[in-house]
Design a protein around this motif. Structure first.
Motif, PDB file in Angstrom:
ATOM      1  N   THR A   1       0.831  -1.201   0.000  1.00  7.35           N
ATOM      2  CA  THR A   1       0.000   0.000   0.000  1.00  7.35           C
ATOM      3  C   THR A   1       0.867   1.253   0.000  1.00  7.35           C
ATOM      4  OG1 THR A   1      -1.775  -1.107   1.220  1.00  7.35           O
ATOM      5  CG2 THR A   1      -1.749   1.299   1.297  1.00  7.35           C
ATOM      6  N   ILE A   2       0.477   2.241  -0.803  1.00  8.39           N
ATOM      7  CA  ILE A   2       1.128   3.553  -0.798  1.00  8.39           C
ATOM      8  C   ILE A   2       0.042   4.607  -0.678  1.00  8.39           C
ATOM      9  CG2 ILE A   2       2.595   5.173  -2.052  1.00  8.39           C
ATOM     10  CD1 ILE A   2       3.875   2.813  -3.453  1.00  8.39           C
ATOM     11  N   GLU A   3       0.097   5.365   0.399  1.00  7.58           N
ATOM     12  CA  GLU A   3      -0.864   6.441   0.630  1.00  7.58           C
ATOM     13  C   GLU A   3      -0.132   7.775   0.523  1.00  7.58           C
ATOM     14  OE1 GLU A   3      -2.316   5.432   4.490  1.00  7.58           O
ATOM     15  OE2 GLU A   3      -3.792   4.010   3.715  1.00  7.58           O
ATOM     16  N   LEU A   4      -0.687   8.665  -0.281  1.00  5.34           N
ATOM     17  CA  LEU A   4      -0.044   9.943  -0.589  1.00  5.34           C
ATOM     18  C   LEU A   4      -1.008  11.083  -0.301  1.00  5.34           C
ATOM     19  CD1 LEU A   4       1.107   8.791  -4.118  1.00  5.34           C
ATOM     20  CD2 LEU A   4       2.547   8.788  -2.073  1.00  5.34           C
ATOM     21  N   ALA A   5      -0.454  12.227   0.063  1.00 10.41           N
ATOM     22  CA  ALA A   5      -1.292  13.405   0.263  1.00 10.41           C
ATOM     23  C   ALA A   5      -0.461  14.665   0.052  1.00 10.41           C
ATOM     24  CB  ALA A   5      -1.909  13.415   1.661  1.00 10.41           C
ATOM     25  N   GLY A   6      -1.093  15.684  -0.508  1.00  5.83           N
ATOM     26  CA  GLY A   6      -0.464  16.979  -0.668  1.00  5.83           C
ATOM     27  C   GLY A   6      -1.252  18.011   0.114  1.00  5.83           C
ATOM     28  N   LEU A   7      -0.585  18.698   1.045  1.00  2.75           N
ATOM     29  CA  LEU A   7      -1.268  19.664   1.897  1.00  2.75           C
ATOM     30  C   LEU A   7      -1.107  21.074   1.362  1.00  2.75           C
ATOM     31  CD1 LEU A   7      -1.707  19.863   5.644  1.00  2.75           C
ATOM     32  CD2 LEU A   7      -0.688  21.844   4.534  1.00  2.75           C
ATOM     33  N   PHE A   8      -2.248  21.712   1.092  1.00  2.00           N
ATOM     34  CA  PHE A   8      -2.266  23.110   0.665  1.00  2.00           C
ATOM     35  C   PHE A   8      -2.638  23.974   1.862  1.00  2.00           C
ATOM     36  CE2 PHE A   8      -4.844  26.747  -0.775  1.00  2.00           C
ATOM     37  CZ  PHE A   8      -3.870  27.437  -1.471  1.00  2.00           C
ATOM     38  N   ASP A   9      -1.778  24.921   2.178  1.00  2.00           N
ATOM     39  CA  ASP A   9      -2.018  25.866   3.264  1.00  2.00           C
ATOM     40  C   ASP A   9      -2.673  27.111   2.676  1.00  2.00           C
ATOM     41  OD1 ASP A   9      -1.793  27.859   5.272  1.00  2.00           O
ATOM     42  OD2 ASP A   9      -0.005  26.891   6.104  1.00  2.00           O
ATOM     43  N   PRO A  10      -3.862  27.508   3.138  1.00  2.00           N
ATOM     44  CA  PRO A  10      -4.528  28.696   2.594  1.00  2.00           C
ATOM     45  C   PRO A  10      -3.681  29.970   2.688  1.00  2.00           C
ATOM     46  CG  PRO A  10      -6.064  27.416   3.912  1.00  2.00           C
ATOM     47  CD  PRO A  10      -4.707  26.801   4.123  1.00  2.00           C
ATOM     48  N   LYS A  11      -2.658  29.967   3.539  1.00  2.00           N
ATOM     49  CA  LYS A  11      -1.780  31.133   3.655  1.00  2.00           C
ATOM     50  C   LYS A  11      -0.717  31.158   2.565  1.00  2.00           C
ATOM     51  CE  LYS A  11      -2.242  31.375   8.704  1.00  2.00           C
ATOM     52  NZ  LYS A  11      -1.503  31.282   9.996  1.00  2.00           N
ATOM     53  N   ASP A  12      -0.628  30.093   1.800  1.00  2.00           N
ATOM     54  CA  ASP A  12       0.373  29.989   0.740  1.00  2.00           C
ATOM     55  C   ASP A  12      -0.039  30.878  -0.422  1.00  2.00           C
ATOM     56  OD1 ASP A  12       2.318  29.248  -1.064  1.00  2.00           O
ATOM     57  OD2 ASP A  12       1.926  27.098  -0.942  1.00  2.00           O
ATOM     58  N   SER A  13       0.816  31.819  -0.776  1.00  2.30           N
ATOM     59  CA  SER A  13       0.532  32.713  -1.899  1.00  2.30           C
ATOM     60  C   SER A  13       0.827  31.983  -3.201  1.00  2.30           C
ATOM     61  CB  SER A  13       1.408  33.972  -1.797  1.00  2.30           C
ATOM     62  OG  SER A  13       1.184  34.826  -2.888  1.00  2.30           O
ATOM     63  N   VAL A  14      -0.201  31.783  -4.022  1.00  2.98           N
ATOM     64  CA  VAL A  14      -0.039  31.015  -5.261  1.00  2.98           C
ATOM     65  C   VAL A  14      -0.522  31.831  -6.452  1.00  2.98           C
ATOM     66  CG1 VAL A  14      -0.269  28.796  -4.105  1.00  2.98           C
ATOM     67  CG2 VAL A  14      -2.303  29.908  -5.006  1.00  2.98           C
ATOM     68  N   GLY A  15      -0.041  31.443  -7.635  1.00  5.30           N
ATOM     69  CA  GLY A  15      -0.449  32.114  -8.861  1.00  5.30           C
ATOM     70  C   GLY A  15      -1.681  31.475  -9.470  1.00  5.30           C
ATOM     71  N   PRO A  16      -2.113  31.970 -10.634  1.00  6.60           N
ATOM     72  CA  PRO A  16      -3.328  31.463 -11.283  1.00  6.60           C
ATOM     73  C   PRO A  16      -3.278  29.983 -11.606  1.00  6.60           C
ATOM     74  CG  PRO A  16      -2.645  33.545 -12.266  1.00  6.60           C
ATOM     75  CD  PRO A  16      -1.539  33.124 -11.352  1.00  6.60           C
ATOM     76  N   LEU A  17      -2.103  29.476 -12.022  1.00  4.74           N
ATOM     77  CA  LEU A  17      -1.993  28.055 -12.369  1.00  4.74           C
ATOM     78  C   LEU A  17      -2.377  27.189 -11.181  1.00  4.74           C
ATOM     79  CD1 LEU A  17      -1.091  25.671 -14.183  1.00  4.74           C
ATOM     80  CD2 LEU A  17       1.216  26.006 -13.299  1.00  4.74           C
TER      81      LEU A  17
ATOM     82  N   GLY B   1      -4.923  22.662   5.229  1.00  9.56           N
ATOM     83  CA  GLY B   1      -4.702  22.824   6.655  1.00  9.56           C
ATOM     84  C   GLY B   1      -3.465  23.648   6.930  1.00  9.56           C
ATOM     85  N   GLU B   2      -3.082  23.694   8.195  1.00  8.98           N
ATOM     86  CA  GLU B   2      -1.898  24.456   8.584  1.00  8.98           C
ATOM     87  C   GLU B   2      -0.643  23.669   8.233  1.00  8.98           C
ATOM     88  OE1 GLU B   2      -0.813  27.061  12.424  1.00  8.98           O
ATOM     89  OE2 GLU B   2      -0.707  24.893  12.802  1.00  8.98           O
ATOM     90  N   SER B   3       0.259  24.308   7.534  1.00 10.66           N
ATOM     91  CA  SER B   3       1.492  23.649   7.113  1.00 10.66           C
ATOM     92  C   SER B   3       2.537  23.695   8.223  1.00 10.66           C
ATOM     93  CB  SER B   3       2.042  24.337   5.864  1.00 10.66           C
ATOM     94  OG  SER B   3       2.414  25.681   6.170  1.00 10.66           O
ATOM     95  N   ILE B   4       3.597  22.959   8.023  1.00  6.03           N
ATOM     96  CA  ILE B   4       4.701  22.961   8.979  1.00  6.03           C
ATOM     97  C   ILE B   4       5.294  24.359   9.098  1.00  6.03           C
ATOM     98  CG2 ILE B   4       7.029  22.063   9.396  1.00  6.03           C
ATOM     99  CD1 ILE B   4       6.112  19.444   8.069  1.00  6.03           C
ATOM    100  N   GLY B   5       5.435  25.051   7.970  1.00  2.00           N
ATOM    101  CA  GLY B   5       5.977  26.405   8.000  1.00  2.00           C
ATOM    102  C   GLY B   5       5.117  27.357   8.804  1.00  2.00           C
ATOM    103  N   SER B   6       3.823  27.340   8.556  1.00  2.00           N
ATOM    104  CA  SER B   6       2.911  28.221   9.294  1.00  2.00           C
ATOM    105  C   SER B   6       2.925  27.906  10.777  1.00  2.00           C
ATOM    106  CB  SER B   6       1.486  28.094   8.751  1.00  2.00           C
ATOM    107  OG  SER B   6       1.372  28.680   7.473  1.00  2.00           O
ATOM    108  N   ASN B   7       2.991  26.634  11.113  1.00  4.98           N
ATOM    109  CA  ASN B   7       3.018  26.227  12.513  1.00  4.98           C
ATOM    110  C   ASN B   7       4.239  26.761  13.246  1.00  4.98           C
ATOM    111  OD1 ASN B   7       3.951  23.766  14.587  1.00  4.98           O
ATOM    112  ND2 ASN B   7       1.755  24.243  14.645  1.00  4.98           N
ATOM    113  N   LYS B   8       5.337  26.953  12.502  1.00  6.29           N
ATOM    114  CA  LYS B   8       6.564  27.491  13.093  1.00  6.29           C
ATOM    115  C   LYS B   8       6.595  29.015  13.076  1.00  6.29           C
ATOM    116  CE  LYS B   8       9.489  23.541  11.796  1.00  6.29           C
ATOM    117  NZ  LYS B   8      10.648  23.117  10.961  1.00  6.29           N
ATOM    118  N   GLY B   9       5.510  29.644  12.570  1.00  6.12           N
ATOM    119  CA  GLY B   9       5.490  31.097  12.467  1.00  6.12           C
ATOM    120  C   GLY B   9       6.276  31.623  11.288  1.00  6.12           C
TER     121      GLY B   9
END
Length: 337
Positions: A151-167, A236-244
């Motif tokens: 079994t391989i379980e994968l996930a990508g976490l998007f932090d709403p505080k992450d500034s992203v472009g249109p793509l 959710g909250e990313s590792i970076g955001s959690n560290k301030g």
């Protein structure tokens, strides 16, 4: 006699992903000629001046994709939404190397069939994986620890505080509909919102994930033969955001199977890009471009054909390569089964 300078056209080259790609290329080669193209080329003028040997150009894929007014192009990188496959199909027909990052698993068949009917004389890379292949490259390296994977379980976490472009923003808002997964050796198409899953995070909290048809799933199945593979999109909250700090983009990988030692284990790994989603995607694209163009001591990949990031970029040392870009690799747990 001086060899001809390489010319790279980046469609969306002054956007958040494209600008990161351009800077990464420029850091290792000061002679490559870069063309930053898009619908508002004036927005790329300051970046072009910063990078040197760089120009801007107008391209609007809604109006078509005409390369006749450009000089010779060695590589086209598409860092915009192109679900009609205009850039990649043009590259195949013109014999130009190409990297495109915006397709899901159910969107690759048109150019795959085109490639089967045409002779492809330059490398054309399907890079619609999560972060342009970084997730799958790490899985490929980790898989070497196992003699058998269940079994391989994968996930990508998007932090709403992450500034992203249109793509990236368009992709995030479009993650609904059917999702391709593998379950007990069978390929299934699930309604994403009807098949939620609880994902445990680095801080022992949990979030709800929804399956997504990334190219990682069928490709990982091909080289691991794992019977169960699923990728989930989570917020959710990313590792970076959690560290301030700046919001990071975090990739979660859990592999269950039998190690080379014969032990049955579950290994959990986190890949964290401290500069966010756009930068992590750009690193994935850069690693492919590096191989195609022969940058940074890599041998130039000239053989034509359809490729995936993990079939063109070496994976044996990918963890160390990623660390060189400031990306963290955390092997958190190893549990007996």
């Amino acid at each position: 006699m001086e060899s001809q300078k390489k010319r790279v056209l980046i469609v969306g080259g002054y956007g958040m992903v494209g600008s990161h790609i351009a800077r990464l290329i420029r850091q290792v080669d000061h002679r490559i000629e870069l063309i930053l193209a898009g619908r508002n080329p004036q927005n790329g003028i300051s970046l072009a001046k910063e990078l040197n040997h760089t120009e801007t150009a107008y391209i609007n894929l809604e109006e078509g994709f005409d390369l006749s007014h450009f000089q010779k192009i060695d590589l086209i990188i598409s860092a915009v939404d192109d679900h009609r496959n205009i850039v990649r199909e043009t590259a195949i027909l013109k014999g130009i190397a190409c990297i495109a990052v915006s397709e899901l698993a159910d969107q690759i068949s048109p150019t795959a069939f085109l490639g089967l009917h045409k002779t492809i004389i330059a490398p054309v890379v399907y890079a619609g994986h999560w972060q342009a292949g970084i997730l799958t490259l790490v899985v490929k390296q980790l898989a070497n620890k196992f003699s058998d994977i269940k079994t391989i379980e994968l996930a990508g976490l998007f932090d709403p505080k992450d500034s992203v472009g249109p793509l990236v923003a368009n992709e995030v808002s479009g993650f609904v509909g059917n999702a391709l997964i593998r379950k007990e050796g069978n390929w299934l198409s699930l309604q994403a919102k009807e098949n939620p899953k609880t994902i445990d995070l680095y801080n022992h909290s949990s979030v709800i994930g929804y399956p997504l048809s990334t190219l990682d799933v069928p490709s990982i199945a091909a080289f691991t033969n794992a019977k169960n593979i699923r990728f989930d999109f989570i917020t959710g909250e990313s590792i970076g955001s959690n560290k301030g700090l700046q919001a990071s983009h975090d990739l979660y990988i859990t592999i269950e199977g039998t190690l080379l030692s014969g032990e049955k284990r579950k290994l959990s790994t986190i890949v964290s890009g401290p500069r966010g989603n756009s930068h992590l995607t750009a690193v994935g694209v850069y690693l492919i471009a590096e191989k195609i163009l022969g940058l940074n001591g890599q041998s130039e990949h000239k053989a034509g054909g359809l490729y995936l990031p993990e079939t063109i970029v070496p994976s044996h040392n990918i963890s160390n390569r990623l660390k060189g870009f400031g990306i963290e690799i955390m092997e958190e747990t190893s549990e007996s089964l």
